[in-house]
Design a protein around this motif. Structure first.
Motif, PDB file in Angstrom:
ATOM      1  N   GLY A  35       0.944  -0.851   0.047  1.00 50.93           N
ATOM      2  CA  GLY A  35      -0.009   0.323  -0.029  1.00 50.93           C
ATOM      3  C   GLY A  35       0.374   1.270   0.232  1.00 50.93           C
ATOM      4  O   GLY A  35       0.721   2.541  -0.682  1.00 50.93           O
ATOM      5  N   SER A  36       2.120   0.956   0.550  1.00 48.81           N
ATOM      6  CA  SER A  36       2.878   2.126   0.779  1.00 48.81           C
ATOM      7  C   SER A  36       3.786   2.633  -0.969  1.00 48.81           C
ATOM      8  O   SER A  36       4.017   3.845  -1.274  1.00 48.81           O
ATOM      9  CB  SER A  36       3.928   2.223   2.039  1.00 48.81           C
ATOM     10  OG  SER A  36       3.468   2.408   3.336  1.00 48.81           O
ATOM     11  N   LEU A  37       4.181   1.240  -1.490  1.00 52.73           N
ATOM     12  CA  LEU A  37       5.302   1.294  -2.484  1.00 52.73           C
ATOM     13  C   LEU A  37       3.985   1.928  -3.753  1.00 52.73           C
ATOM     14  O   LEU A  37       4.602   1.729  -4.525  1.00 52.73           O
ATOM     15  CB  LEU A  37       5.885   0.786  -2.447  1.00 52.73           C
ATOM     16  CG  LEU A  37       6.659   0.539  -1.346  1.00 52.73           C
ATOM     17  CD1 LEU A  37       7.828  -1.060  -1.248  1.00 52.73           C
ATOM     18  CD2 LEU A  37       7.572   1.551  -1.551  1.00 52.73           C
ATOM     19  N   LEU A  38       2.954   1.272  -3.847  1.00 50.36           N
ATOM     20  CA  LEU A  38       2.221   0.885  -5.122  1.00 50.36           C
ATOM     21  C   LEU A  38       1.524   2.469  -4.851  1.00 50.36           C
ATOM     22  O   LEU A  38       0.252   2.914  -4.420  1.00 50.36           O
ATOM     23  CB  LEU A  38       1.360   0.054  -4.797  1.00 50.36           C
ATOM     24  CG  LEU A  38       1.744  -1.171  -5.841  1.00 50.36           C
ATOM     25  CD1 LEU A  38       1.219  -2.498  -5.951  1.00 50.36           C
ATOM     26  CD2 LEU A  38       2.879  -2.099  -6.772  1.00 50.36           C
ATOM     27  N   SER A  39       0.850   2.975  -6.256  1.00 49.11           N
ATOM     28  CA  SER A  39       0.565   4.341  -6.612  1.00 49.11           C
ATOM     29  C   SER A  39      -1.536   3.101  -6.355  1.00 49.11           C
ATOM     30  O   SER A  39      -1.620   1.897  -5.964  1.00 49.11           O
ATOM     31  CB  SER A  39       0.342   4.713  -7.331  1.00 49.11           C
ATOM     32  OG  SER A  39       0.331   3.662  -8.743  1.00 49.11           O
ATOM     33  N   ALA A  40      -2.656   4.044  -6.162  1.00 50.02           N
ATOM     34  CA  ALA A  40      -4.259   3.907  -5.940  1.00 50.02           C
ATOM     35  C   ALA A  40      -4.054   3.372  -7.088  1.00 50.02           C
ATOM     36  O   ALA A  40      -5.051   2.356  -6.818  1.00 50.02           O
ATOM     37  CB  ALA A  40      -4.508   5.382  -5.011  1.00 50.02           C
ATOM     38  N   ASP A  41      -4.019   3.356  -8.585  1.00 52.37           N
ATOM     39  CA  ASP A  41      -4.541   3.119  -9.498  1.00 52.37           C
ATOM     40  C   ASP A  41      -3.724   2.014 -10.175  1.00 52.37           C
ATOM     41  O   ASP A  41      -3.544   1.281 -11.139  1.00 52.37           O
ATOM     42  CB  ASP A  41      -4.559   3.833 -10.794  1.00 52.37           C
ATOM     43  CG  ASP A  41      -3.638   4.533 -10.664  1.00 52.37           C
ATOM     44  OD1 ASP A  41      -2.403   4.489  -9.947  1.00 52.37           O
ATOM     45  OD2 ASP A  41      -2.877   4.932 -11.805  1.00 52.37           O
ATOM     46  N   ALA A  42      -2.144   0.795  -8.891  1.00 50.49           N
ATOM     47  CA  ALA A  42      -1.511   0.067  -9.722  1.00 50.49           C
ATOM     48  C   ALA A  42      -3.236  -0.759 -10.274  1.00 50.49           C
ATOM     49  O   ALA A  42      -3.595  -1.594  -9.156  1.00 50.49           O
ATOM     50  CB  ALA A  42      -0.769  -0.272  -8.207  1.00 50.49           C
ATOM     51  N   THR A  43      -2.088  -1.919 -10.796  1.00 48.58           N
ATOM     52  CA  THR A  43      -3.188  -3.108 -11.981  1.00 48.58           C
ATOM     53  C   THR A  43      -2.887  -4.180 -10.708  1.00 48.58           C
ATOM     54  O   THR A  43      -1.466  -4.256  -9.639  1.00 48.58           O
ATOM     55  CB  THR A  43      -2.664  -3.080 -13.210  1.00 48.58           C
ATOM     56  OG1 THR A  43      -1.505  -3.850 -13.325  1.00 48.58           O
ATOM     57  CG2 THR A  43      -2.514  -2.073 -13.924  1.00 48.58           C
TER      58      THR A  43
END
Length: 323
Positions: A35-43
């Motif tokens: 959750g910290s390293l990925l963006s909110a729209d990550a696939t």
């Protein structure tokens, strides 16, 4: 001596391994690195790729071995809060904490040892009673109260010393020091006094107790019966018998100063590891918290190892007792 040294080093490495495992469990089971390293729209594919990259699909022991390997190579992980390498954050804050700890320890040695010796040699003198009265306040008052009082007196009312920050620093390669500038020395005085107050009073009381106990021992009475001068008795016989506990406590106090500088650094806005630790707790930055715990544990263990290796040099009987 070699077997004694090898034994102590082995014990230190074992404890450091246990501390590292506890820190690994903290990293592995708290917080959400995805959750910290990925963006909110990550696939989903990006999420799976990051899981594989971080090794989160591996067994626990494999991950721990990888964690240890990364530590030994200087890879301390990535901060959830700033997305920067933890090693970079630690390296930027370490000089401030080390300098504060060293200056605090110097204050402790310069003030506590002479005062403790005086109180132990002349416990009923008016000055000794006054020192012991002061030591009660130093032990009972929390650091933040002492720090705020010093700020009110020396910064607000007298305007002599700064109340926050580290002052001007000078870059010496990877080390940024404030001890080569006037503003740096002015900035470090109040936090160093605050941090050393408890250590000073504790050493004074411990040294006084040790000397009073030694002063009533049989070999000191025998020395007096032989007509040896009091000054020689105290400074040649009595103090020599208190060296081991004094060195032990000074070593542990240095570890305490580094580990428990959190409150003092927060009061004075000192840009060290303590303030970084507080910021990481507030942001649930688990990698930084874990590395800080390993660092503090390593400091304590290395200091303890150094102190124990000094024992045989001071008192060779230690080797005979432990052989």
């Amino acid at each position: 001596m070699l077997s004694y040294t090898a034994s102590r080093i082995g014990q230190t490495l074992l404890v450091l391994l246990i501390i590292s495992f506890i820190a690994f469990l903290l990293v592995a089971n708290l917080g959400d690195p995805l959750g910290s390293l990925l963006s909110a729209d990550a696939t989903v594919a990006e999420r799976a790729e990051l899981i594989k990259q971080l090794g989160l699909d591996q067994p626990m022991l494999t991950r721990f071995a990888s964690f240890l390997s990364d530590l030994l190579q200087g890879d301390l992980g990535t901060s959830y809060r700033t997305q920067e390498p933890v090693s970079k954050l630690i390296g930027e804050r370490l000089p401030a904490t080390v300098e504060l700890a060293v200056v605090s320890l110097i204050f402790t040695i310069i003030i506590a040892i002479p005062a403790g010796i005086y109180c132990g040699v002349k416990p009923k003198s008016p000055l000794a009673r006054g020192i012991m009265l002061f030591s009660i306040a130093g032990i009972t008052l929390p650091n933040f109260v002492i720090g705020i009082a010093l700020i009110v007196i020396f910064s607000v009312q007298l305007g002599l010393l700064p109340s926050f920050g580290r002052g001007q620093t000078v870059e010496l390669g990877f080390w940024a020091t404030g001890l080569l500038t006037k503003s740096g020395w002015q900035a470090i005085i109040l936090p160093a006094i605050t941090l050393s107050t408890f250590q000073i009073t504790f050493i004074i009381r411990m040294l006084r107790t040790q000397l009073m106990e030694v002063g009533h021992s049989e070999h000191i009475r025998f020395a007096r019966a032989r007509g040896i001068p009091e000054r020689t008795i105290w400074f040649h016989y009595a103090i020599k018998n208190t060296l081991l506990p004094i060195i032990t406590m000074l070593g542990l106090q240095l570890g305490n100063i580094i580990a428990f500088s959190v409150v003092t650094e927060n009061v004075f806005a000192w840009p060290g590891l303590g303030s970084l630790f507080l910021q990481s707790i507030q942001a649930a930055d688990i990698p930084v918290i874990a590395i800080y715990l390993i660092f503090v544990g390593a400091v304590f263990m290395v200091i303890n190892l150094f102190v124990e290796l000094c024992y045989p040099l001071i008192d060779p009987r230690v080797l005979r007792r432990r052989s």
